[in-house]
Design a protein around this motif. Structure first.
Motif, PDB file in Angstrom:
ATOM      1  N   GLY A   1       9.468   6.052  -7.716  1.00  0.00           N
ATOM      2  CA  GLY A   1      10.417   6.473  -6.688  1.00  0.00           C
ATOM      3  C   GLY A   1      10.096   5.894  -5.323  1.00  0.00           C
ATOM      4  O   GLY A   1      10.867   6.062  -4.386  1.00  0.00           O
ATOM      5  N   ASP A   2       8.953   5.226  -5.200  1.00  0.00           N
ATOM      6  CA  ASP A   2       8.553   4.581  -3.953  1.00  0.00           C
ATOM      7  C   ASP A   2       8.697   3.069  -4.147  1.00  0.00           C
ATOM      8  O   ASP A   2       8.123   2.498  -5.066  1.00  0.00           O
ATOM      9  CB  ASP A   2       7.110   4.952  -3.619  1.00  0.00           C
ATOM     10  CG  ASP A   2       6.641   4.331  -2.309  1.00  0.00           C
ATOM     11  OD1 ASP A   2       6.358   3.115  -2.309  1.00  0.00           O
ATOM     12  OD2 ASP A   2       6.550   5.043  -1.298  1.00  0.00           O
ATOM     13  N   GLU A   3       9.434   2.426  -3.270  1.00  0.00           N
ATOM     14  CA  GLU A   3       9.774   1.011  -3.460  1.00  0.00           C
ATOM     15  C   GLU A   3       8.530   0.130  -3.555  1.00  0.00           C
ATOM     16  O   GLU A   3       8.422  -0.716  -4.452  1.00  0.00           O
ATOM     17  CB  GLU A   3      10.664   0.534  -2.306  1.00  0.00           C
ATOM     18  CG  GLU A   3      11.128  -0.908  -2.477  1.00  0.00           C
ATOM     19  CD  GLU A   3      12.048  -1.350  -1.344  1.00  0.00           C
ATOM     20  OE1 GLU A   3      12.397  -2.527  -1.312  1.00  0.00           O
ATOM     21  OE2 GLU A   3      12.402  -0.494  -0.510  1.00  0.00           O
ATOM     22  N   SER A   4       7.572   0.309  -2.641  1.00  0.00           N
ATOM     23  CA  SER A   4       6.393  -0.551  -2.649  1.00  0.00           C
ATOM     24  C   SER A   4       5.500  -0.264  -3.853  1.00  0.00           C
ATOM     25  O   SER A   4       4.991  -1.190  -4.494  1.00  0.00           O
ATOM     26  CB  SER A   4       5.609  -0.375  -1.350  1.00  0.00           C
ATOM     27  OG  SER A   4       5.181   0.972  -1.196  1.00  0.00           O
ATOM     28  N   LYS A   5       5.326   1.023  -4.171  1.00  0.00           N
ATOM     29  CA  LYS A   5       4.516   1.368  -5.338  1.00  0.00           C
ATOM     30  C   LYS A   5       5.158   0.849  -6.619  1.00  0.00           C
ATOM     31  O   LYS A   5       4.475   0.370  -7.531  1.00  0.00           O
ATOM     32  CB  LYS A   5       4.333   2.886  -5.430  1.00  0.00           C
ATOM     33  CG  LYS A   5       3.446   3.483  -4.384  1.00  0.00           C
ATOM     34  CD  LYS A   5       3.296   4.973  -4.624  1.00  0.00           C
ATOM     35  CE  LYS A   5       2.496   5.659  -3.540  1.00  0.00           C
ATOM     36  NZ  LYS A   5       2.385   7.118  -3.761  1.00  0.00           N
TER      37      LYS A   5
ATOM     38  N   GLY B   1      -4.829  -4.713   3.959  1.00  0.00           N
ATOM     39  CA  GLY B   1      -3.565  -4.682   4.675  1.00  0.00           C
ATOM     40  C   GLY B   1      -2.881  -3.338   4.539  1.00  0.00           C
ATOM     41  O   GLY B   1      -3.402  -2.306   4.928  1.00  0.00           O
ATOM     42  N   ARG B   2      -1.692  -3.370   3.945  1.00  0.00           N
ATOM     43  CA  ARG B   2      -0.877  -2.159   3.873  1.00  0.00           C
ATOM     44  C   ARG B   2      -1.551  -1.069   3.058  1.00  0.00           C
ATOM     45  O   ARG B   2      -2.105  -1.312   1.998  1.00  0.00           O
ATOM     46  CB  ARG B   2       0.473  -2.510   3.229  1.00  0.00           C
ATOM     47  CG  ARG B   2       1.435  -1.335   3.184  1.00  0.00           C
ATOM     48  CD  ARG B   2       2.757  -1.741   2.580  1.00  0.00           C
ATOM     49  NE  ARG B   2       2.663  -1.970   1.156  1.00  0.00           N
ATOM     50  CZ  ARG B   2       2.738  -3.171   0.592  1.00  0.00           C
ATOM     51  NH1 ARG B   2       2.881  -4.246   1.328  1.00  0.00           N
ATOM     52  NH2 ARG B   2       2.649  -3.321  -0.720  1.00  0.00           N
ATOM     53  N   ARG B   3      -1.513   0.135   3.551  1.00  0.00           N
ATOM     54  CA  ARG B   3      -2.082   1.283   2.838  1.00  0.00           C
ATOM     55  C   ARG B   3      -0.971   2.155   2.267  1.00  0.00           C
ATOM     56  O   ARG B   3       0.140   2.166   2.761  1.00  0.00           O
ATOM     57  CB  ARG B   3      -2.967   2.122   3.768  1.00  0.00           C
ATOM     58  CG  ARG B   3      -4.201   1.374   4.243  1.00  0.00           C
ATOM     59  CD  ARG B   3      -5.085   2.266   5.094  1.00  0.00           C
ATOM     60  NE  ARG B   3      -6.279   1.567   5.523  1.00  0.00           N
ATOM     61  CZ  ARG B   3      -7.396   1.510   4.823  1.00  0.00           C
ATOM     62  NH1 ARG B   3      -7.458   2.114   3.639  1.00  0.00           N
ATOM     63  NH2 ARG B   3      -8.439   0.862   5.278  1.00  0.00           N
ATOM     64  N   ALA B   4      -1.326   2.881   1.218  1.00  0.00           N
ATOM     65  CA  ALA B   4      -0.338   3.745   0.570  1.00  0.00           C
ATOM     66  C   ALA B   4       0.057   4.883   1.500  1.00  0.00           C
ATOM     67  O   ALA B   4      -0.771   5.430   2.226  1.00  0.00           O
ATOM     68  CB  ALA B   4      -0.905   4.310  -0.723  1.00  0.00           C
ATOM     69  N   ARG B   5       1.327   5.225   1.477  1.00  0.00           N
ATOM     70  CA  ARG B   5       1.779   6.368   2.259  1.00  0.00           C
ATOM     71  C   ARG B   5       1.341   7.659   1.586  1.00  0.00           C
ATOM     72  O   ARG B   5       1.398   7.776   0.361  1.00  0.00           O
ATOM     73  CB  ARG B   5       3.297   6.336   2.370  1.00  0.00           C
ATOM     74  CG  ARG B   5       3.807   5.230   3.267  1.00  0.00           C
ATOM     75  CD  ARG B   5       5.317   5.225   3.303  1.00  0.00           C
ATOM     76  NE  ARG B   5       5.880   4.857   2.014  1.00  0.00           N
ATOM     77  CZ  ARG B   5       7.179   4.828   1.760  1.00  0.00           C
ATOM     78  NH1 ARG B   5       8.038   5.164   2.697  1.00  0.00           N
ATOM     79  NH2 ARG B   5       7.622   4.473   0.583  1.00  0.00           N
ATOM     80  N   PRO B   6       0.909   8.643   2.350  1.00  0.00           N
ATOM     81  CA  PRO B   6       0.511   9.918   1.749  1.00  0.00           C
ATOM     82  C   PRO B   6       1.671  10.545   0.983  1.00  0.00           C
ATOM     83  O   PRO B   6       2.839  10.405   1.365  1.00  0.00           O
ATOM     84  CB  PRO B   6       0.118  10.777   2.962  1.00  0.00           C
ATOM     85  CG  PRO B   6      -0.165   9.794   4.055  1.00  0.00           C
ATOM     86  CD  PRO B   6       0.740   8.636   3.811  1.00  0.00           C
ATOM     87  N   ALA B   7       1.328  11.216  -0.096  1.00  0.00           N
ATOM     88  CA  ALA B   7       2.361  11.810  -0.938  1.00  0.00           C
ATOM     89  C   ALA B   7       3.002  13.013  -0.258  1.00  0.00           C
ATOM     90  O   ALA B   7       2.333  13.794   0.425  1.00  0.00           O
ATOM     91  CB  ALA B   7       1.763  12.235  -2.277  1.00  0.00           C
ATOM     92  N   LYS B   8       4.296  13.148  -0.429  1.00  0.00           N
ATOM     93  CA  LYS B   8       5.005  14.328   0.077  1.00  0.00           C
ATOM     94  C   LYS B   8       4.703  15.531  -0.813  1.00  0.00           C
ATOM     95  O   LYS B   8       4.256  15.395  -1.954  1.00  0.00           O
ATOM     96  CB  LYS B   8       6.505  14.059   0.101  1.00  0.00           C
ATOM     97  CG  LYS B   8       6.948  13.023   1.113  1.00  0.00           C
ATOM     98  CD  LYS B   8       8.443  12.806   1.050  1.00  0.00           C
ATOM     99  CE  LYS B   8       9.218  14.049   1.397  1.00  0.00           C
ATOM    100  NZ  LYS B   8      10.671  13.832   1.430  1.00  0.00           N
TER     101      LYS B   8
ATOM    102  N   ARG C   1      -4.743  -3.883  -1.853  1.00  0.00           N
ATOM    103  CA  ARG C   1      -4.103  -3.655  -0.560  1.00  0.00           C
ATOM    104  C   ARG C   1      -4.559  -2.367   0.080  1.00  0.00           C
ATOM    105  O   ARG C   1      -4.447  -2.191   1.278  1.00  0.00           O
ATOM    106  CB  ARG C   1      -2.580  -3.639  -0.726  1.00  0.00           C
ATOM    107  CG  ARG C   1      -2.040  -4.986  -1.145  1.00  0.00           C
ATOM    108  CD  ARG C   1      -0.596  -4.884  -1.537  1.00  0.00           C
ATOM    109  NE  ARG C   1      -0.080  -6.168  -1.966  1.00  0.00           N
ATOM    110  CZ  ARG C   1       1.072  -6.322  -2.589  1.00  0.00           C
ATOM    111  NH1 ARG C   1       1.818  -5.290  -2.874  1.00  0.00           N
ATOM    112  NH2 ARG C   1       1.486  -7.523  -2.935  1.00  0.00           N
ATOM    113  N   GLY C   2      -5.034  -1.435  -0.732  1.00  0.00           N
ATOM    114  CA  GLY C   2      -5.485  -0.163  -0.166  1.00  0.00           C
ATOM    115  C   GLY C   2      -6.962  -0.126   0.096  1.00  0.00           C
ATOM    116  O   GLY C   2      -7.502   0.889   0.498  1.00  0.00           O
ATOM    117  N   ALA C   3      -7.684  -1.228  -0.153  1.00  0.00           N
ATOM    118  CA  ALA C   3      -9.123  -1.238   0.040  1.00  0.00           C
ATOM    119  C   ALA C   3      -9.453  -1.188   1.521  1.00  0.00           C
ATOM    120  O   ALA C   3      -8.668  -1.601   2.363  1.00  0.00           O
ATOM    121  CB  ALA C   3      -9.720  -2.493  -0.605  1.00  0.00           C
ATOM    122  N   PRO C   4     -10.653  -0.702   1.852  1.00  0.00           N
ATOM    123  CA  PRO C   4     -11.033  -0.643   3.267  1.00  0.00           C
ATOM    124  C   PRO C   4     -10.950  -2.013   3.903  1.00  0.00           C
ATOM    125  O   PRO C   4     -11.431  -3.006   3.357  1.00  0.00           O
ATOM    126  CB  PRO C   4     -12.481  -0.123   3.223  1.00  0.00           C
ATOM    127  CG  PRO C   4     -12.558   0.646   1.935  1.00  0.00           C
ATOM    128  CD  PRO C   4     -11.665  -0.096   0.979  1.00  0.00           C
ATOM    129  N   GLY C   5     -10.327  -2.088   5.088  1.00  0.00           N
ATOM    130  CA  GLY C   5     -10.188  -3.345   5.786  1.00  0.00           C
ATOM    131  C   GLY C   5      -9.032  -4.175   5.289  1.00  0.00           C
ATOM    132  O   GLY C   5      -8.788  -5.274   5.781  1.00  0.00           O
TER     133      GLY C   5
END
Length: 375
Positions: free
Chosen positions: A64-68, A127-134, A121-125
């Protein structure tokens, strides 16, 4: 974000009952239907409902998340070639080692950069990080009278919600103590694992992703940091709502790191003793006498709002004849229906001697509607 290990093993499209080519709208629609059907509040006697609801929510959180979803589809494509969560199948990419088929060290390094950029992409340092879940969507029921459903109203629904524990101020630790940073993940909540060309993040096994350890849990919330408290949510029910409809109230669901979920309000409409609905039209049955049907009359009909209308019933009106009163049905933003009045000839019973004699005279005067051959 970094892909999760379970992405290789779980088919989230199948969990939602949609195809991998489904549109975002189709995925959201499928999720809402399944969430309403499997929500624990809607299945209090089914101990497996919560497990199904979590599975559905987990699937929707990804596709349901475009990037994921984009990253998940890429992982699934690689998994179909034989690649697995522990590296490439067959000892390398597509069954070949990175150094074979003319790949030199620099080319292998380029591949490492390619896949590292894709999956870390979510590793420390990075680029883009995952958005927190609603937070999760909540489901509740509201019961309306027939009149309120037609008119619409603003009402309140009572919900239970998680709130910070007042004893520990939401820390989860007993008074006089504080949580400590998890030494395993250094307060990150996740640990990174690199295998082959792939990098994976997983919730920290020591703190379960909470980033902290609580040595002395709060007696009231038992370290959960939250307590259940009642709350009222005011909602607007639009006029013309149908029985069984579900109204989504954005931002009034359970709280979460990425913000609250939504509240799903399922509507139940009580039956009316006189009126029924057919879309935007109101339907009403009215009895009339034999003489009123034969001679015609003016009929005063009380409408749902209590004002009333006058109908002209022409002579010779048959039973079950329907008369339409324009604009006196259900009013919504999409339009206004009509009032459909159906007359029903009531046959007299328990006749007196005088009434019987008069009817017998009429029987001799008025010809039978049946032909002589049927008589």
């Amino acid at each position: 974000m970094a892909p999760q290990r379970e992405w290789f093993e779980k088919d989230y499209y199948d969990a939602l009952g949609v195809s991998p080519t489904a549109t975002a709208k189709e995925i959201t629609s499928a999720y809402r239907k399944l969430a309403r059907r499997n929500h624990p509040d809607a299945n209090p006697d089914d101990p497996k409902a919560e497990e199904r609801f979590k599975k559905i929510s987990a699937a929707y959180d990804v596709v349901g998340d475009e990037s994921k979803r984009t990253e998940y589809d890429e992982v699934r494509k690689l998994a179909a070639t034989g690649a697995g969560p522990d590296g490439f199948g067959g000892g390398g990419f597509g069954g070949f080692s990175p150094g074979g088929m003319g790949f030199d060290g620099a080319q292998a390094g380029d591949l490492g950069d390619l896949f590292g950029g894709l999956f870390n992409r979510g590793a420390p340092g990075g680029g883009r990080r995952a958005r927190p879940a609603k937070g999760a969507d909540l489901l509740t029921d509201v019961h309306l009278s027939f009149e309120d459903a037609v008119r619409g109203l603003t009402t309140g629904v009572q919900l239970g919600t998680d709130a910070p524990c007042p004893d520990c101020k939401g820390t989860g630790a007993a008074q006089g103590t504080t949580p400590r940073i998890c030494p395993e993940c250094n307060g990150q909540g996740v640990t990174q694992e690199n295998q082959g060309f792939f990098g994976f993040s997983r919730p920290c096994a020591k703190c379960n992703g909470s980033k902290q350890l609580i040595d002395n849990p709060c007696a009231r919330c038992r370290g959960s940091r939250k307590v259940r408290q009642p709350r009222e949510v005011r909602i607007r029910i639009p006029g013309g709502v149908n029985d069984g409809a579900t109204i989504r109230v954005a931002g009034k669901g359970a709280s979460g790191p990425g913000g609250p979920g939504d509240l799903m309000v399922r509507v139940h409409v009580a039956a009316h003793p006189r009126f029924t609905r057919d879309g935007l039209n109101l339907k009403l049955g009215v009895p009339i006498s034999i003489t009123e049907a034969a001679l015609g009359t003016k009929l005063r009909v009380t409408t749902l709002d209590g004002t009333g209308v006058t109908l002209r019933i022409p002579e010779g009106t048959p039973t079950h004849k329907t008369f339409r009163v324009k604009g006196r049905g259900v009013e919504t933003q999409k339009g206004t229906g009509d009032l459909l009045v159906t007359v029903e000839i009531a046959t007299p019973t328990n006749l007196t001697t005088e009434q019987r004699a008069l009817l017998e005279q009429l029987e001799d005067i008025i010809p039978s509607p049946r032909s002589a051959d049927d008589a």
